[in-house]
Write a protein that holds these residues in place. Structure first.
Motif, mmCIF file in Angstrom:
data_model
loop_
_atom_site.group_PDB
_atom_site.id
_atom_site.type_symbol
_atom_site.label_atom_id
_atom_site.label_comp_id
_atom_site.label_asym_id
_atom_site.label_seq_id
_atom_site.Cartn_x
_atom_site.Cartn_y
_atom_site.Cartn_z
ATOM 1 N N THR A 1 72.078 29.065 98.258
ATOM 2 C CA THR A 1 71.013 29.741 98.982
ATOM 3 C C THR A 1 71.433 31.176 99.288
ATOM 4 O OG1 THR A 1 71.847 29.147 101.169
ATOM 5 C CG2 THR A 1 70.427 27.551 100.070
ATOM 6 N N GLN A 2 70.468 31.987 99.602
ATOM 7 C CA GLN A 2 70.734 33.381 99.978
ATOM 8 C C GLN A 2 70.434 33.615 101.456
ATOM 9 O OE1 GLN A 2 72.192 35.556 97.851
ATOM 10 N NE2 GLN A 2 72.287 33.799 96.458
ATOM 11 N N ARG A 3 70.493 32.537 102.253
ATOM 12 C CA ARG A 3 70.189 32.657 103.684
ATOM 13 C C ARG A 3 71.188 33.583 104.357
ATOM 14 N NH1 ARG A 3 71.132 29.506 108.511
ATOM 15 N NH2 ARG A 3 72.524 28.115 107.370
ATOM 16 N N ARG A 4 70.661 34.530 105.131
ATOM 17 C CA ARG A 4 71.517 35.503 105.799
ATOM 18 C C ARG A 4 72.263 34.846 106.956
ATOM 19 N NH1 ARG A 4 68.083 40.679 107.379
ATOM 20 N NH2 ARG A 4 70.177 41.273 108.086
ATOM 21 N N LEU A 5 73.451 35.356 107.196
ATOM 22 C CA LEU A 5 74.244 34.877 108.319
ATOM 23 C C LEU A 5 73.627 35.360 109.622
ATOM 24 C CD1 LEU A 5 76.814 33.554 109.503
ATOM 25 C CD2 LEU A 5 77.968 35.753 109.179
ATOM 26 N N ASP A 6 73.452 34.438 110.555
ATOM 27 C CA ASP A 6 72.951 34.771 111.895
ATOM 28 C C ASP A 6 74.101 35.370 112.702
ATOM 29 O OD1 ASP A 6 71.694 34.932 114.341
ATOM 30 O OD2 ASP A 6 71.852 32.776 114.750
ATOM 31 N N LEU A 7 74.377 36.656 112.446
ATOM 32 C CA LEU A 7 75.535 37.291 113.065
ATOM 33 C C LEU A 7 75.424 37.377 114.584
ATOM 34 C CD1 LEU A 7 78.256 38.597 112.602
ATOM 35 C CD2 LEU A 7 77.095 40.793 112.275
ATOM 36 N N PRO A 8 74.265 37.786 115.141
ATOM 37 C CA PRO A 8 74.172 37.787 116.613
ATOM 38 C C PRO A 8 74.416 36.392 117.206
ATOM 39 C CG PRO A 8 72.390 39.064 115.657
ATOM 40 C CD PRO A 8 73.058 38.371 114.523
#
Length: 457
Positions: free
Chosen positions: A195-202
């Motif tokens: 998947t290309q799901r972005r990392l939830d950095l906050p």
């Protein structure tokens, strides 16, 4: 990890490889405990500072788990597993070569960053490899490393410190880890499309520090037998960060942890059961060797040997329970396991103040192990096997996080209770009073366990 059907024999071999990986992290959760006094002498450091060899590992282990589900989706379970084992082995080599207490603590943190991902990724790999009707059997095999590793750690650590060198507590990981890497490269199926799901950095910047602060507060409070203003501030700040993460996770599209998992009644019941049982079970494993040392005058190695029946009981019954959970309702199996565990703890506590005979104590120790083997892995199996494949990694990460937090928190809180009891009573009586609290905590796990399926679908 591919979702195609994998032959039953291949799934069992994969489970055995994962056992070795579980042994790596399981051993290192407890193997250092018996060496703290020796390390304080070796490095000329206060015992409170040396305690961070254990605390730093635990904090890192818990802090990295939340990112596991995202990493599996982004890079693949096979790659993440191999990377985690590699980081763990690098930390092991460096810890074994540490030149002062500061370097040892730092390298233990590195170990924890690798070790924290191994268990939840292992569960993901196994859930995808096993056939639906064989998950319990495969999970029971993999669980040998999870339960036996921590129980064997004090025995092995005591022997290495007494007869070889404390450095071999870490160097011992190298041959085991090398075998895990080679077998995983050969046997694990390739990863599916990623998947290309972005990392939830906050979310990561709230959850991981929040968990670390909570664990820091309860662990340091447990070590000193008192919760000071600083430890309470750490706990409150950590809880506030975790609460902020939970509020944010409800409104964003791709949170770091999928809270929607808790809409599944079986998964939520499994998490509640695991949290309560693990906190009491691993807390009892902390108290047990202390009793044999403080009240019965046993050495560290001798105390470790006396809890081997718990490891044998858990390992043997886990194999039986893992097969039964594929054929019978998991709720009935888990309720039985909890009941046996509570019975063992009460039987152990009843003998402490009167210096009961060793044969009676060992029977109780065995029952405690049987309860653990009949409860925790069947609970994890029940919680994950109804999840769709795309949510397996997230569910495994939550269960791994809950197990790590519960065991660390239970041990820390019981340390505070034990310190207070020791100030007022003899060691046997003080540990007995604390064990009664443990039995009550484990008995509370019966309530969420009642929500696990008690009819076979």
């Amino acid at each position: 990890m591919t979702t195609q059907a994998i032959p039953r024999s291949r799934a069992q071999v994969i489970a055995l490889v994962l056992v070795l990986g579980g042994v790596l992290t399981g051993l290192d959760m407890t193997i250092v405990n018996v060496a703290l006094k020796h390390l304080a002498t070796e490095f000329g450091a206060p015992l409170a500072t040396v305690g961070w060899v254990v605390t730093g590992y635990t904090l890192a282990l818990a802090a990295v788990i939340p990112v596991t589900a995202w990493a599996v989706g982004r890079f693949g379970a096979r790659r993440v597993y191999l990377t985690a084992v590699g980081v763990f082995l690098l930390g092991s080599v460096l810890a074994g070569a540490a030149w002062d207490i500061g370097s040892l603590i730092g390298f233990r943190v590195l170990q924890g960053l690798g070790g924290g991902m191994i268990m939840p990724v292992s569960m993901t790999i196994l859930a995808r490899a096993a056939a639906p009707g064989e998950l319990g059997r495969a999970m029971s095999t993999m669980g040998l490393g999870v339960l036996i590793g921590p129980l064997s750690g004090p025995v092995l650590g005591g022997w290495l410190v007494d007869e070889v060198s404390w450095r071999w507590m870490f160097f011992l990981n190298l041959p085991i880890g090398a075998a895990v890497v080679l077998l995983a490269l050969r046997l694990f199926p390739p990863d599916d499309a990623l998947t290309q799901r972005r990392l939830d950095l906050p979310g990561l910047l709230m959850l991981s520090p929040g968990l670390a602060l909570v664990l820091y507060g309860v662990t340091v409070g447990g070590e000193h037998g008192d919760f000071t203003a600083w430890t309470l501030l750490a706990i409150v700040t950590g809880l506030a960060l975790v609460a902020g993460f939970l509020v944010r996770a409800k409104v964003i599209r791709d949170p770091l942890i999928d809270l929607g998992l808790f809409r599944d009644r079986v998964f939520a019941a499994g998490v509640g059961t695991l949290a309560l049982y693990a906190s009491g079970y691993f807390g009892s494993m902390f108290l047990m060797p202390l009793y044999f040392q403080l009240a019965r005058g046993e050495s560290a190695t001798g105390a470790g040997l006396l809890i081997i029946p718990a490891a044998l009981g858990s390992g043997l019954i886990m194999q039986v329970a893992g097969r039964l959970v594929d054929r019978f309702p998991p709720g009935l199996i888990v309720l039985t396991g909890i009941s046996v565990g509570v019975t063992g703890m009460l039987a152990f506590a009843a003998q402490l103040a009167v210096d009961g005979p060793y044969w009676g104590l060992l029977i109780a120790v065995t029952l405690i192990g049987v309860g653990g083997g009949g409860t925790m892995m069947p609970t994890m199996t029940a919680a994950t096997r109804t999840l769709p494949p795309e949510r397996t990694a997230a569910g495994s990460a939550v269960l791994g996080l809950v197990s790590a937090l519960a065991s660390a928190t239970g041990t820390a809180v019981l340390s505070v209770v034990l310190t207070a009891n020791l100030a007022a009573s003899a060691p046997g009586a003080a540990i007995q009073q604390t064990y009664l609290l443990v039995a009550g905590l484990v008995a509370c796990a019966l309530l969420p366990a009642l929500m696990l399926p008690r009819r076979q679908p």
